[in-house]
Design a protein around this motif. Structure first.
Motif, PDB file in Angstrom:
ATOM      1  N   ILE A 251       0.876  -1.174   0.000  1.00  0.00           N
ATOM      2  CA  ILE A 251       0.000   0.000   0.000  1.00  0.00           C
ATOM      3  C   ILE A 251       0.914   1.225   0.000  1.00  0.00           C
ATOM      4  CG2 ILE A 251      -1.807   1.234   1.243  1.00  0.00           C
ATOM      5  CD1 ILE A 251      -2.234  -1.701   2.580  1.00  0.00           C
ATOM      6  N   TRP A 252       1.079   1.836  -1.145  1.00  0.00           N
ATOM      7  CA  TRP A 252       1.978   2.983  -1.276  1.00  0.00           C
ATOM      8  C   TRP A 252       1.299   4.199  -0.663  1.00  0.00           C
ATOM      9  CZ3 TRP A 252       6.718   1.687  -2.361  1.00  0.00           C
ATOM     10  CH2 TRP A 252       6.973   0.551  -3.116  1.00  0.00           C
ATOM     11  N   SER A 253       1.935   4.732   0.373  1.00  0.00           N
ATOM     12  CA  SER A 253       1.293   5.728   1.228  1.00  0.00           C
ATOM     13  C   SER A 253       2.203   6.934   1.426  1.00  0.00           C
ATOM     14  CB  SER A 253       0.955   5.103   2.589  1.00  0.00           C
ATOM     15  OG  SER A 253       0.238   3.898   2.428  1.00  0.00           O
ATOM     16  N   VAL A 254       1.621   7.995   1.993  1.00  0.00           N
ATOM     17  CA  VAL A 254       2.385   9.213   2.250  1.00  0.00           C
ATOM     18  C   VAL A 254       1.892   9.839   3.549  1.00  0.00           C
ATOM     19  CG1 VAL A 254       0.844  10.744   0.917  1.00  0.00           C
ATOM     20  CG2 VAL A 254       3.272  11.356   1.201  1.00  0.00           C
TER      21      VAL A 254
ATOM     22  N   GLY B 212      -3.658  11.854  -6.946  1.00  0.00           N
ATOM     23  CA  GLY B 212      -3.097  12.382  -8.182  1.00  0.00           C
ATOM     24  C   GLY B 212      -1.608  12.121  -8.305  1.00  0.00           C
ATOM     25  N   ILE B 213      -0.906  12.049  -7.180  1.00  0.00           N
ATOM     26  CA  ILE B 213       0.521  11.730  -7.193  1.00  0.00           C
ATOM     27  C   ILE B 213       0.730  10.239  -7.460  1.00  0.00           C
ATOM     28  CG2 ILE B 213       2.648  11.718  -5.818  1.00  0.00           C
ATOM     29  CD1 ILE B 213       1.506  14.097  -4.250  1.00  0.00           C
ATOM     30  N   GLY B 214      -0.218   9.414  -7.001  1.00  0.00           N
ATOM     31  CA  GLY B 214      -0.105   7.976  -7.208  1.00  0.00           C
ATOM     32  C   GLY B 214      -0.207   7.146  -5.946  1.00  0.00           C
ATOM     33  N   PHE B 215      -0.579   7.766  -4.829  1.00  0.00           N
ATOM     34  CA  PHE B 215      -0.689   7.058  -3.557  1.00  0.00           C
ATOM     35  C   PHE B 215      -2.098   6.504  -3.362  1.00  0.00           C
ATOM     36  CE2 PHE B 215       2.770  10.117  -2.729  1.00  0.00           C
ATOM     37  CZ  PHE B 215       3.756   9.233  -2.294  1.00  0.00           C
ATOM     38  N   THR B 216      -2.166   5.367  -2.674  1.00  0.00           N
ATOM     39  CA  THR B 216      -3.461   4.796  -2.304  1.00  0.00           C
ATOM     40  C   THR B 216      -3.659   4.765  -0.794  1.00  0.00           C
ATOM     41  OG1 THR B 216      -2.509   2.566  -2.363  1.00  0.00           O
ATOM     42  CG2 THR B 216      -3.599   3.361  -4.371  1.00  0.00           C
ATOM     43  N   GLY B 217      -2.659   5.194  -0.029  1.00  0.00           N
ATOM     44  CA  GLY B 217      -2.758   5.245   1.417  1.00  0.00           C
ATOM     45  C   GLY B 217      -2.204   6.544   1.951  1.00  0.00           C
ATOM     46  N   VAL B 218      -2.623   6.912   3.171  1.00  0.00           N
ATOM     47  CA  VAL B 218      -2.148   8.152   3.763  1.00  0.00           C
ATOM     48  C   VAL B 218      -2.090   8.006   5.282  1.00  0.00           C
ATOM     49  CG1 VAL B 218      -4.427   9.243   4.013  1.00  0.00           C
ATOM     50  CG2 VAL B 218      -2.406  10.679   3.680  1.00  0.00           C
ATOM     51  N   GLU B 219      -1.066   8.613   5.891  1.00  0.00           N
ATOM     52  CA  GLU B 219      -1.030   8.782   7.339  1.00  0.00           C
ATOM     53  C   GLU B 219      -1.505  10.190   7.653  1.00  0.00           C
ATOM     54  OE1 GLU B 219       1.948   7.401  10.597  1.00  0.00           O
ATOM     55  OE2 GLU B 219       2.630   9.398   9.956  1.00  0.00           O
ATOM     56  N   ILE B 220      -2.453  10.300   8.565  1.00  0.00           N
ATOM     57  CA  ILE B 220      -3.129  11.560   8.865  1.00  0.00           C
ATOM     58  C   ILE B 220      -2.527  12.164  10.130  1.00  0.00           C
ATOM     59  CG2 ILE B 220      -5.349  12.629   9.388  1.00  0.00           C
ATOM     60  CD1 ILE B 220      -6.608  10.019   8.116  1.00  0.00           C
TER      61      ILE B 220
END
Length: 287
Positions: free
Chosen positions: A18-21, A40-48
Motif C-alpha cells: 500500500i503505497w502511502s504518504v 493524483g501523485i499515485g498514492f493509495t494510502g495516507v497517514e493523517i
C-alpha cells in the motif's frame, strides 16, 4: 491473507504494497482536498496528522476524523495510521473511522534515557486497554536525537507488550542516521513490523555562528539534512530487498520530508514514489 487481499482501514487492496504518504506537508487540507492531491501523485494510502496545526486536531478528533476518512475514500485513498497522541478519544475516533494504527515516538526528556523510557513504557502499558477495547494498534517509530533512536531500542521498549496491539514502525532515514543497516534491522523488526517508512537523510556540518571563531570550536556540529531517496545514507534498494524477502504486505509510507527541495514538493514526492516502485519491482528476485 493473500497478496491480492491486503486490507487496511477496512478497505481491500489488490496490491501487495500500500503505497502511502504522511500528510504533514498538507496538514491543513480537508479530506476531500487531500484525497484528490495524493491520489493524483499515485498514492493509495495516507497517514493523517492529528496535531494542533492540522485539519484534524486532538480536540476535535472524534468529530472530524470519520468524515475526513470518508472523504479520502471518495478518491480511493485509505488511512494507514494517524500521527497522534495515545488518548482514549484518539483510539475511539480511529475505531470509528477504520484507522488501524496510532503512530508515536518515545521522547528522551531532561531526566535522561532510563527514566524517560520507563515513563513512556508506563504510557504504553496504560494504553494497552484502549488498544484492546477499540481494536487499534500502537506503532512506535525510532527517531534520531532526543528520542529512542534505533530499531533495537524500540524493540527493547516494546518487549513483553502484546504483538497484536503494539508494532514497530521502521524508518529508513532514522535507521541510517543511527548508523544501522536495513539488512539487519528489518530482520529483527519483522515479527513486530507494522509500517515501513521511506525517507532519506545525510548529516551536514553546521556553519559557525556569526561572532564565533571556528578555530576555537572543540568539535564540528552536525545536523540531519533530508534529501531524496537516491541521495541519502539509506540504501533503498537494500530496504526493498528486505521487504520482498520478509514477504511484507503492508503500508510503505513516504514522508514528503526534504530540507531544501529543488522543485515543488508534489514533484519531488512523485519522483521518490517512482523510485521506490522501481526498486521494489527490481527486488522481485529476492522473494
Amino acid at each position: 491473507m493473500t497478496e491480492a487481499e491486503t486490507a487496511v482501514g477496512g478497505v481491500m487492496s489488490r496490491e501487495r504494497i500500500i503505497w502511502s504518504v504522511f500528510a504533514k506537508p498538507w496538514a491543513d487540507l480537508s479530506g476531500a482536498q487531500l484525497g484528490t492531491l495524493v491520489s493524483g501523485i499515485g498514492f493509495t494510502g495516507v497517514e493523517i496528522p492529528v496535531r494542533p496545526n492540522s485539519f484534524v486536531t486532538p480536540q476535535r478528533v472524534e468529530a472530524r476524523l470519520p468524515e475526513f476518512v470518508a472523504q479520502l475514500g471518495d478518491s480511493g485513498v485509505v488511512p494507514i495510521s494517524v500521527a497522534g497522541d495515545l488518548t482514549e478519544p484518539t483510539f475511539a475516533a480511529c475505531q470509528a473511522s477504520g484507522v488501524p494504527t496510532i503512530r508515536v515516538m518515545a521522547p528522551i526528556e531532561a531526566d535522561g534515557y532510563i527514566a524517560s523510557v520507563a515513563r513512556f513504557r508506563a504510557q504504553l502499558q496504560q494504553s494497552a486497554r484502549w488498544a484492546r477495547q477499540y481494536g487499534v494498534k500502537v506503532g512506535v517509530q525510532p527517531h534520531h536525537g532526543r528520542y529512542v533512536a534505533s530499531t533495537a531500542q524500540v524493540l527493547d521498549l516494546l518487549d513483553g507488550l502484546p504483538h497484536a496491539d503494539f508494532t514497530l514502525i521502521w524508518d529508513a532515514a532514522h535507521d541510517a542516521l543511527a548508523g544501522d543497516d536495513p539488512m539487519l534491522t528489518l530482520e529483527i523488526a519483522a515479527p513486530r513490523l507494522g509500517i515501513v517508512n521511506l525517507k532519506n537523510a545525510v548529516y551536514r556540518a553546521l556553519a559557525p555562528q556569526p561572532g564565533h571563531d571556528s578555530a576555537t570550536r572543540t568539535r564540528t556540529q552536525w545536523r540531519p539534512w533530508y534529501v531524496e531517496g537516491a541521495e541519502g545514507l539509506s540504501d533503498w534498494s537494500a530496504v526493498m530487498s528486505q521487504v520482498r524477502l520478509r514477504n511484507y504486505a503492508g503500508p510503505v509510507c513516504l514522508s514528503g520530508q526534504y530540507t531544501e527541495p529543488d522543485r515543488p514538493l508534489t514533484e519531488v514526492v512523485a519522483r521518490d514514489l517512482a523510485l521506490a516502485r522501481r526498486l521494489y519491482d527490481a527486488a522481485a528476485g529476492t522473494d
